[in-house]
Each structure stands twice: as structure tokens, then as C-alpha cells.
Scaffold this active site. Structure first.
Site, PDB file in Angstrom:
ATOM      1  N   LYS A 185      33.324  39.893  29.114  1.00 51.16           N
ATOM      2  CA  LYS A 185      32.226  40.804  28.943  1.00 51.16           C
ATOM      3  C   LYS A 185      32.830  42.130  28.993  1.00 51.16           C
ATOM      4  CE  LYS A 185      28.499  37.395  30.021  1.00 51.16           C
ATOM      5  NZ  LYS A 185      27.236  37.270  30.683  1.00 51.16           N
ATOM      6  N   GLY A 240      30.834  41.563  34.735  1.00 49.46           N
ATOM      7  CA  GLY A 240      29.938  41.919  33.451  1.00 49.46           C
ATOM      8  C   GLY A 240      28.355  41.581  33.442  1.00 49.46           C
ATOM      9  N   ARG A 282      33.915  40.585  46.205  1.00 51.16           N
ATOM     10  CA  ARG A 282      34.961  40.010  47.463  1.00 51.16           C
ATOM     11  C   ARG A 282      36.002  41.133  47.613  1.00 51.16           C
ATOM     12  NH1 ARG A 282      37.023  34.990  44.157  1.00 51.16           N
ATOM     13  NH2 ARG A 282      36.621  36.571  42.322  1.00 51.16           N
TER      14      ARG A 282
END
Length: 247
Positions: A66, A129, A150
Site C-alpha cells: 500500500k 499502510g 514492533r
């Protein structure tokens, strides 16, 4: 005249988009319209896909492309540019224009489902995205949020920080999973949060719709939270994509 549409992503077999559009084309008598799934090893493979399929008029884009697909576009809609992610491409005269229908679709579903709660705040799991589309919708709804990633430096918080400070979960009214963790076929995966801290006061939304109840949603439901999956969002964003391709 044959017109083709489809979905690009790294893994696309989980997607309901094909059955959604196949049924739509059948219902509307569009016998020359076809929708296919196109798994791409990397985003650059899009160029060959377009060369091999000159009858492609539109594409949906899923993880992890994306954001990466933006560099291959000839043009980008102002809203998609603001979001920084594209999930719909319109193909016209060899030119690619990117749009984002995820954000408006999420906005519509959340506005209907999530009650007007005073001082509501959200925790958004994931910084890709899909997350960017959700962030834009939360801004429009004036719901303050923190993004969890993360990797340090990619968002407001890391999962480690969530682990250390339970109040971040306790104090959030709304928790949204925008990661692909738990999506078919890896249905045992789930975001690494302390599910014991969830209560009946929490609203938990997973953008994943296959399976209908991810481990993330099951764990939340077991703690009494109100849950929602991404199926309604998929349908709304698909209709919005269709409108773009036919405009």
C-alpha cells in the site's frame, strides 16, 4: 469488450475481493468483466503484470504494497497522498492513479459501531499502510490515538512499552488491529498484548475479515469486550473502488 480488475499483494489467496466482485459482475450482467488475484513477489512485478494484461482497468492493493506502490504511480489522489498509502489504482491510457478507499470505509463503519464516549481514546496496533488509513479516519472523528509498532521510532509506542505500562491498554476505549497477524492461513497468530487487561468497557476492532473471528477478537470477546471484524469495511471500500474505476 473484456475488462479486467484484480488484487495485488504478497499473499492474496485469503481475500474475499474476488468472490465479492464476481458476484457483483454476475448480478449486474457484466459478463465481460473479470476480477483476479495477483500475488506479487515484490512491487516491481506490477510493471510486468500490466504489460501482460493490457485489459486491466483497476487494481486493489493489499499488504505489503500500500505504501511501496506509490513510487510506480503516474498520479495520486490528494487524500491518498495525505494518508501516505494507496489501496486502489485506476488504470487509464497506460497511466496509474492511486486512491485510498480504506480510510473512508473505516470511518463509516466506526462511526456507526463505536458509541459517542466522552474522552474516548484509541490504541492502534501496526504502523503500515492500513494503519495510516485508520489514523486519518480517527483524526476526522477527533478520537485521540497512539500507534504501536514492533520497531522503535516507527510509531508512538512499541509492544515492549505496552507490556511495561498496562495502563496504556486499560485506559484505551478502542483497540484496533491493522496488522495482518491472525489472517488466514496463519490463524493462530495475534498481536502481542496483555489480553488479561481487556474488559467489557473495551471496543476491539480487527481489520481482518478472514477468519471472521481472529484469535485477537476471540481473546477480546472472552474478556467481555465488544468486537468487530473488517468485513463491512471490505464491502464499503470495494464499492468505493468500483465507483472510482467507473468514474
Amino acid at each position: 469488450m473484456e475488462k479486467k480488475f484484480g488484487l495485488i499483494g504478497s499473499t492474496v489467496s485469503h481475500s474475499f475481493s474476488k468472490s465479492f466482485f464476481d458476484e457483483k459482475f454476475f448480478r449486474e450482467g457484466l459478463r465481460d468483466y473479470h476480477y483476479d488475484l495477483y500475488p506479487l513477489g515484490n512491487v516491481e512485478e506490477l510493471k510486468k503484470l500490466l504489460e501482460d494484461n493490457p485489459e486491466l482497468y483497476g487494481l486493489n492493493v493489499t499488504v505489503p504494497y500500500k505504501e511501496k506502490v506509490i513510487k510506480l504511480l503516474s498520479d495520486i489522489d490528494s487524500e491518498a497522498k495525505k494518508i501516505g498509502a494507496v489501496n486502489v489504482i485506476k488504470i487509464q491510457n497506460g497511466k496509474l492513479k492511486g486512491f485510498n478507499t480504506d480510510s473512508d470505509a473505516f470511518y463509516e463503519t466506526l462511526e456507526k459501531w463505536f458509541p459517542k464516549i466522552e474522552n474516548a481514546s484509541a490504541l492502534l496496533l501496526g504502523s503500515g499502510g492500513s494503519s495510516k488509513a485508520v489514523q486519518q479516519a480517527l483524526r476526522k472523528l477527533k478520537i485521540p490515538f497512539k500507534v504501536v509498532s514492533r520497531e522503535e521510532g516507527k510509531a508512538d509506542l512499541t509492544y515492549e512499552a505496552l507490556e511495561k505500562n498496562g495502563n496504556l491498554i486499560t485506559d484505551a476505549t478502542l483497540i484496533i488491529n491493522s496488522t495482518p497477524l491472525g489472517m488466514s492461513p496463519e490463524t493462530n497468530a495475534m498481536p502481542s498484548i496483555n489480553y488479561e487487561l481487556l474488559t467489557s468497557q473495551h471496543f476491539v476492532y480487527d481489520l481482518i475479515y478472514n477468519p471472521a473471528r481472529t484469535m485477537f477478537l476471540q481473546k477480546a470477546e472472552m474478556r467481555g469486550a465488544t468486537i468487530k471484524n473488517g468485513l463491512e469495511m471490505l464491502h464499503i471500500q470495494a464499492e468505493k473502488a468500483w465507483a472510482i474505476w467507473n468514474n
